[in-house]
Design an enzyme around this catalytic site. Sequence first.
Site, short mmCIF file in Angstrom:
data_model
loop_
_atom_site.label_atom_id
_atom_site.label_comp_id
_atom_site.label_asym_id
_atom_site.label_seq_id
_atom_site.Cartn_x
_atom_site.Cartn_y
_atom_site.Cartn_z
N HIS A 1 4.16 12.46 -18.54
CA HIS A 1 5.52 12.65 -19.03
C HIS A 1 6.54 12.79 -17.90
O HIS A 1 7.69 13.16 -18.14
CB HIS A 1 5.60 13.88 -19.95
CG HIS A 1 4.88 15.08 -19.41
ND1 HIS A 1 3.94 15.76 -20.12
CD2 HIS A 1 4.96 15.70 -18.21
CE1 HIS A 1 3.46 16.75 -19.39
NE2 HIS A 1 4.08 16.75 -18.22
N TYR B 1 3.02 15.13 -1.79
CA TYR B 1 2.56 13.75 -1.65
C TYR B 1 3.09 13.09 -0.38
O TYR B 1 2.73 11.96 -0.06
CB TYR B 1 3.02 12.90 -2.85
CG TYR B 1 2.68 13.49 -4.19
CD1 TYR B 1 1.48 14.16 -4.39
CD2 TYR B 1 3.55 13.38 -5.26
CE1 TYR B 1 1.16 14.71 -5.61
CE2 TYR B 1 3.24 13.92 -6.49
CZ TYR B 1 2.06 14.58 -6.67
OH TYR B 1 1.74 15.12 -7.88
#
Length: 488
Positions: A171, A258
């Site tokens: 989502h 990340y």
Amino acid sequence: MSFKIAIIGAGSVGFTKKLFTDILCVPEFRDVEFALTDLSERNLQMIKSILDRVVEFNRLPTKVTATTDRRAALEGARYIISCVRVGGLEAYADDIRIPLKYGIDQCVGDTICAGGILYGQRNIPVILDFCKDILEVAEPGAKFLNYANPMAMNTWAAIEYGRVDTVGLCHGVQHGADQIAEVLGAKSRTELDYVCSGINHQTWFIDLRLNGRKIGKDELVAAFEAHPVYSQQEKLRIDVLKRFGVYSTESNGHLSEYLPWYRKRPDEITRWIDMSDWIHGETGGYLRYSTETRNWFETEFPQFLESAARPIDPAKRSNEHASHILEALETNRVYRGHFNVKNNGIITNLPQDAIIESPGFVDRFGINMAAGITLPEACAATCTSSINVQRMSVHAAISGDIDLLKLAVLHDPLVGAVSTPEEVWQMVDEMVVAQARWLPQYAGAVPAAKERLSKSRVKTREWAGAARRDVRSIEELRAEKAALKQAV
């Protein structure tokens, strides 16, 4: 319509209830059977009680079953939804704790980085067991909808090695679009049209249009910097927007782990994160949140059961993809969303074997992806770094090759920015030994790892992280909720 939906890991109580009520918002699905399965009989019975209350109150013919026998739950199922967390919060705590000893500070640790890679090692053997059962006992051509992280690794394994028709669902895109619509002053997200593409948790809004008018970088930067809340909560995300020219789907905390640039030093971490909520970068934030949520549910279960006795309101149907995909496949009402599938030319400048997240349309013919998308070069470069880690991680999980696992961790962007090769080799040994009960493919490697650890001279430290908070007690949570209610 009458068919069977199996939910694996149904003990994820709040999420299971959301998927259940979303699906029952589709009028044609009143006669569907839901088969719940989980390792925990206790959790299964708790969630079944809640769903039974929903069915009873709404006077539906819907059938709900619950069993710890996974094959029985999967038998004859047309759709299988996975929400599993292999190792639970115990293993997850090691995903955060052990890397901290080597200076690696994670907010979530469920996608890549040291924690996400080990999470994938635990999940992939189990995912392949699911796929074997699906092929043997589910309805022919059954579709596997994976919600479990690490999304790309799990989906990669299910498609390449499990040979099951699989789509990964998240989502993040919807949440990012909600933010953009808000800062641009849209009355609703329906005024915003966008193309968002990349890989899961590193997806990029490469085309934005508000009521048909194209939105450029400068306008978006100004809108976010003027927002009284997001300007503080999303500092890192806004900085990436300024440098890359496009906005990332992922929260400040997710995105920070990340990349190799923002969490490499403790003083840098505190500069870029916001502590108003875990998702903006707190050390081990999602672990704390998950622990508090579990404790709250177990203590306040009667309240959850009572709140289930309410009408299902289609106006409150969530933007989770699962119910909309099922509706499109079964009724031919077309749905547009963002899905995780094998690339195969969808994104021109990412590897063909990668699991990408990109726009697609669903109807009775299946999930049809929009092909030929080219990412901005900086986005493609960042995604490719993660894809290389994901590929090695999947292959290590399949083969049980601890040396390949170490190379995967070594090539992770944040790990590489913080740790030396010697530290990575010891850290992986330590994580594999600590989590051995969930890593059957590494059983043969554990004795040698223990031996190496007994002789290691690599120094570690006991460190809580740059921005760690304690798990709040039930009493503290009650007081906070009461204060918020009074403020409203």
